[in-house]
Design an enzyme around this catalytic site. Sequence first.
Site, PDB file in Angstrom:
ATOM      1  CB  SER A   1      -0.922  -0.105   1.234  1.00 50.46           C
ATOM      2  OG  SER A   1      -0.242   0.013   2.507  1.00 50.46           O
TER       3      SER A   1
ATOM      4  N   GLY B   1      -5.219  -1.165   5.653  1.00 46.23           N
ATOM      5  CA  GLY B   1      -5.782  -1.684   7.176  1.00 46.23           C
ATOM      6  C   GLY B   1      -7.360  -1.091   7.384  1.00 46.23           C
TER       7      GLY B   1
ATOM      8  CB  CYS C   1       0.710  -5.523   1.568  1.00 46.02           C
ATOM      9  SG  CYS C   1      -0.730  -4.689   2.430  1.00 46.02           S
TER      10      CYS C   1
ATOM     11  CD  GLU D   1       2.975   5.203   3.704  1.00 50.53           C
ATOM     12  OE1 GLU D   1       3.441   6.019   2.646  1.00 50.53           O
ATOM     13  OE2 GLU D   1       3.271   4.225   3.376  1.00 50.53           O
TER      14      GLU D   1
END
Length: 276
Positions: free
Chosen positions: A22, A54, A84, A164
């Site tokens: 992702s 998620g 992932c 992220e």
Amino acid sequence: MKTKKQDYSHLSAKQPIGIFDSGVGGLTVAKEIKRLLPHEDLIYFGDTKHLPYGEKSREAIIEYSTKITNFLLEQNCKAIVIACNTATANALNEVMQTVAGRVPVIDVINPVAEKVSYEIHTNVGVIATKATVNSGLYKKSIRKHNKWIKVDELATPLLVPAIEEGFKNHPITHAIIYNYLSNNKLKNIETLILGCTHYPLLIDEIKQYYGNRVRVIDSPNIVASHLKIILDKYNLLNDLNAKPNYHFYLSDLTKNFEKISKKFFGKSIDLELKVL
């Protein structure tokens, strides 16, 4: 019923390995693959437009994963690594159906679960995204090999957005880690599986929390080693490529991905926007 013997004789060792996640998390797996298999060309797809997986529905995760799988097959990849945990937990069967036996598929849960189940572990903790924990796949996979192991899974959804956003070695991540790891569910564990490929980016901070009390499993190394075994088994290891090519496709270009990918793979990497 006999399982059909895999035949990959149509594949060449010169073809690239496809990897997807992702976002930046799968880079921890890609980095280990690069280290263990230094002559392999790699094609990486980071679905940064749709992260975090998620928090998505199972149907959405399946749609994203199968689209990316088709793209990697179009890029002539000789193997596909689902880097992932959430995609593995929710879309592994659908990815396998999409591949239809054309190339090997390596996921990030089953090799780790198998290794842990055959080593000396009694109480195992798993931290992962909500979608991975809700699937229960870690517990099922570990207990399939060893029913005596106690497995406690804890959803830790704030870690992926923090990573992220680039909050590494930051008071925000320290607070999140402390809050999650002090949860009663993980009170008696002796081993911790980082059930998301993003989490090894915080492995030093997680180990710092535990000191030497808990063993933290290095999942990317286990997955890369498993990939090497599979490629070797089918004579698909590339040992002759002196200048391997690393190409990164992103569904949304992000500064943090650029920063981490350059740190892991050097300044001269190719980053390309690709919306599927």
